[in-house]
Design a protein around this motif. Structure first.
Motif, PDB file in Angstrom:
ATOM      1  N   LYS A 223       0.813  -1.217   0.000  1.00 28.95           N
ATOM      2  CA  LYS A 223       0.000   0.000   0.000  1.00 28.95           C
ATOM      3  C   LYS A 223       0.848   1.269   0.000  1.00 28.95           C
ATOM      4  N   ASP A 224       2.085   1.163   0.567  1.00 28.41           N
ATOM      5  CA  ASP A 224       2.969   2.335   0.610  1.00 28.41           C
ATOM      6  C   ASP A 224       4.005   2.310  -0.513  1.00 28.41           C
ATOM      7  N   TYR A 225       3.714   1.557  -1.581  1.00 28.50           N
ATOM      8  CA  TYR A 225       4.661   1.450  -2.694  1.00 28.50           C
ATOM      9  C   TYR A 225       4.921   2.826  -3.284  1.00 28.50           C
ATOM     10  N   GLN A 226       6.182   3.089  -3.665  1.00 27.80           N
ATOM     11  CA  GLN A 226       6.578   4.428  -4.108  1.00 27.80           C
ATOM     12  C   GLN A 226       5.832   4.899  -5.356  1.00 27.80           C
ATOM     13  N   ALA A 227       5.511   3.966  -6.280  1.00 33.11           N
ATOM     14  CA  ALA A 227       4.720   4.349  -7.458  1.00 33.11           C
ATOM     15  C   ALA A 227       3.240   4.276  -7.068  1.00 33.11           C
ATOM     16  N   LYS A 228       2.626   5.428  -6.848  1.00 36.78           N
ATOM     17  CA  LYS A 228       1.261   5.474  -6.317  1.00 36.78           C
ATOM     18  C   LYS A 228       0.236   4.779  -7.208  1.00 36.78           C
ATOM     19  N   ILE A 381      24.474  17.152   5.982  1.00 38.25           N
ATOM     20  CA  ILE A 381      23.907  16.893   4.652  1.00 38.25           C
ATOM     21  C   ILE A 381      24.436  15.577   4.089  1.00 38.25           C
ATOM     22  N   GLN A 382      25.746  15.346   4.247  1.00 39.59           N
ATOM     23  CA  GLN A 382      26.340  14.093   3.766  1.00 39.59           C
ATOM     24  C   GLN A 382      25.725  12.879   4.461  1.00 39.59           C
ATOM     25  N   THR A 383      25.495  13.015   5.774  1.00 41.77           N
ATOM     26  CA  THR A 383      24.887  11.915   6.538  1.00 41.77           C
ATOM     27  C   THR A 383      23.473  11.624   6.040  1.00 41.77           C
ATOM     28  N   LEU A 384      22.690  12.674   5.818  1.00 41.93           N
ATOM     29  CA  LEU A 384      21.322  12.488   5.322  1.00 41.93           C
ATOM     30  C   LEU A 384      21.320  11.855   3.937  1.00 41.93           C
ATOM     31  N   TYR A 385      22.229  12.300   3.082  1.00 41.00           N
ATOM     32  CA  TYR A 385      22.328  11.731   1.732  1.00 41.00           C
ATOM     33  C   TYR A 385      22.658  10.240   1.801  1.00 41.00           C
ATOM     34  N   TYR A 386      23.631   9.894   2.648  1.00 42.71           N
ATOM     35  CA  TYR A 386      24.049   8.493   2.761  1.00 42.71           C
ATOM     36  C   TYR A 386      22.903   7.626   3.286  1.00 42.71           C
ATOM     37  N   GLU A 387      22.242   8.095   4.343  1.00 45.44           N
ATOM     38  CA  GLU A 387      21.159   7.305   4.944  1.00 45.44           C
ATOM     39  C   GLU A 387      19.979   7.148   3.988  1.00 45.44           C
ATOM     40  N   SER A 388      19.677   8.201   3.231  1.00 41.49           N
ATOM     41  CA  SER A 388      18.559   8.125   2.288  1.00 41.49           C
ATOM     42  C   SER A 388      18.873   7.153   1.157  1.00 41.49           C
ATOM     43  N   MET A 389      20.122   7.161   0.693  1.00 37.99           N
ATOM     44  CA  MET A 389      20.516   6.237  -0.378  1.00 37.99           C
ATOM     45  C   MET A 389      20.489   4.789   0.114  1.00 37.99           C
ATOM     46  N   ALA A 391      18.569   3.661   2.324  1.00 38.67           N
ATOM     47  CA  ALA A 391      17.159   3.291   2.509  1.00 38.67           C
ATOM     48  C   ALA A 391      16.398   3.260   1.184  1.00 38.67           C
ATOM     49  N   GLY A 392      17.109   3.545   0.073  1.00 35.22           N
ATOM     50  CA  GLY A 392      16.466   3.529  -1.239  1.00 35.22           C
ATOM     51  C   GLY A 392      15.535   4.708  -1.463  1.00 35.22           C
ATOM     52  N   GLN A 393      15.801   5.830  -0.792  1.00 27.53           N
ATOM     53  CA  GLN A 393      14.954   7.015  -0.926  1.00 27.53           C
ATOM     54  C   GLN A 393      15.690   8.111  -1.696  1.00 27.53           C
ATOM     55  N   ASP A 394      14.935   9.096  -2.117  1.00 30.38           N
ATOM     56  CA  ASP A 394      15.504  10.209  -2.878  1.00 30.38           C
ATOM     57  C   ASP A 394      16.220  11.159  -1.906  1.00 30.38           C
TER      58      ASP A 394
END
Length: 477
Positions: A223-228, A381-389, A391-394
């Motif tokens: 239900k929370d799939y990224q492609a709505k 910013i680098q930490t947020l970028y790394y964690e988002s990547m 987690a497979g997020q933008d």
């Protein structure tokens, strides 16, 4: 203007004051005069309108400015009486009373003051840190894992059935209501079974397939799939298995060490030493995160006491309440929003957590100044970028979300806390390791000394017996 102020405790003060009718009137006249110079009123040249008309037309705005100026002046008077400067004040004062009685204004407000935080006992709060050296068995097991990961894929023999851990080379195409959808098709795609790379249920239904077999896979998108447009929908994937790839038998030798370490002269001994260090690092991180840091925080909270600024605690309670509200569904949030009593009860539940958070923040801030430790904005910013990547997020979207919701300061504080706690735990670990090494050295020295000083009783006795024998023989003769 009459203002009285007193400290409630080290971090909080309360002030009250009365602004007389005479002062209110004087301020009204002054502010109305400023308005008259700048406003345009039909029928009069700019700045020439009668003061009475200006007061009538802009009564509300003039009153607001009078009140704001009265609060500012009262606040400054309170600081003088408390003998503190603006730099010691945290945030804005909270006005708890503001009443007009005739032409007078009565007010009361709370002031939060930065507390003095004594961190002289901080290092005494560091718990004991002991890390057990990795065993030879653990080192060998990790090297076997590395060897298996490095081993090349080879195609399984005909007749083999696809199993978890195998890599399936497949063609697939997805359909919803018998219609193909964008992004649901690929050819000769390598999929590691059990990796969780595809949506739940897909990989499990491939297990047991043979080379060249075709199969329909039925799944439901989360239900929370990224492609709505796909979220929550049932789909069928038509799959053809071209090949089953399995890991070849791994080789554990110097060549593996050279490949893994990217060193031409590396040996298995070199790899073992590196693996030993890696396992120690992993054990350290696990110990720190699961045991040492939580214990350290508990010790700090128990040992380092000081008064907390009430307004800052209340702000933290509001943040925790808002974070809780974000976890609610739309229906739950709507019901929660309408129940003011429930909101207040839930907010009160966060008081203890908020107090702990504020206390730790002040302690970490004091420690950062003491040890001259900083976290730069680019590190956040680098930490947020790394964690988002990871987690497979933008990354860009996540950064924008944190900026929009003013969450970057909280991330920076969390990073600062982690860095300071880690530094102090490392110091304790190094001291403990050095002490153990010195202890072992001393024990070895004592053991050696005992061996050298030990009387050679057995040897001396044996020699004496041997020397006595000839004498006995002569006596017999």
């Amino acid at each position: 203007m009459s203002v009285k102020a007193q400290r409630i405790n080290q971090a909080n003060a309360i002030a009250s004051g009365v602004i007389s009718a005479e002062i209110v009137d004087k301020k009204s006249q002054s502010i109305a005069g400023q308005f008259a110079k700048n406003v345009n009123i039909h029928g009069f040249r700019k700045g020439k309108a009668p003061l009475s008309i200006v007061k009538q037309r802009y009564a509300k705005q003039i009153q607001q400015e009078v009140e704001q100026e009265a609060v500012r002046e009262s606040f400054q008077e309170a600081l003088k009486e408390l003998k503190i400067d603006q730099g010691q004040v945290l945030g804005n004062p909270a006005i708890t009373k503001f009443e007009r009685k005739g032409s007078e204004i009565e007010m009361e407000f709370k002031i939060s003051i930065a507390p003095d935080v004594d961190i002289s006992k901080l290092k005494s709060c560091v718990p004991e840190v002991k890390i057990q050296e990795a065993s030879l068995k653990e080192i060998d097991e990790r090297i076997d894992e590395i060897a298996k990961a490095q081993a090349p894929l080879v195609e399984a023999k005909d007749g083999a059935k696809l199993a978890k851990g195998d890599t399936a080379n497949i063609d697939f195409e997805g359909f919803i209501d018998d219609k193909a959808f964008d992004g649901g098709k690929a050819e000769k795609f390598d999929l590691l079974i059990g990796s969780g790379q595809f949506i739940p249920g897909f990989e499990d239904q491939l297990v047991g397939m043979e080379k060249n077999e075709e199969r329909d896979i039925k799944v439901t998108f989360p239900k929370d799939y990224q492609a709505k447009e796909l979220a929550g929908k049932d789909a069928i994937f038509k799959v053809k298995l071209h090949a089953i790839k399995i890991k070849s038998t791994p080789k554990v030798d110097d060549e593996l060490a050279q490949k893994v370490l990217n060193q031409a002269d590396a040996t298995m001994q070199t790899l073992k030493e590196q693996v030993k260090l890696q396992l120690k690092h992993e054990a350290r991180n696990k110990l720190y995160n699961e045991e040492s840091k939580p214990q350290f925080i508990d010790n700090i909270l128990e040992t380092i006491q000081f008064d907390l600024p009430d307004l800052i605690v209340e702000q933290e309670m509001n943040i925790l309440l808002n974070n809780y509200a974000r976890t609610l569904s739309a229906e739950e949030f709507e019901a929660f929003q309408k129940d003011s009593k429930k909101i207040e009860e839930k907010r009160d539940e966060f008081k203890e957590e908020a107090q702990k958070s504020v206390r730790i923040t002040f302690i970490i801030d004091a420690a950062a100044k003491e040890y001259k430790i900083q976290i730069q904005d680019n590190e956040v910013i680098q930490t947020l970028y790394y964690e988002s990547m990871m987690a497979g997020q933008d990354p860009k979207a996540m950064l924008e979300f944190y900026q929009k919701n003013n969450l970057l300061p909280a991330v920076k504080m969390a990073m600062l806390e982690d860095r300071i706690l880690t530094m102090l735990l490392d110091e304790k670990l190094d001291a403990s390791s050095a002490e153990n090494a010195e202890g072992k050295k001393e024990e070895a020295s004592k053991a050696k000394s005992k061996t050298e000083d030990k009387p050679k009783t057995a040897k001396t006795t044996k020699k004496t017996d041997t020397e006595k024998k000839p004498k006995a023989s002569k006596e017999k003769e």
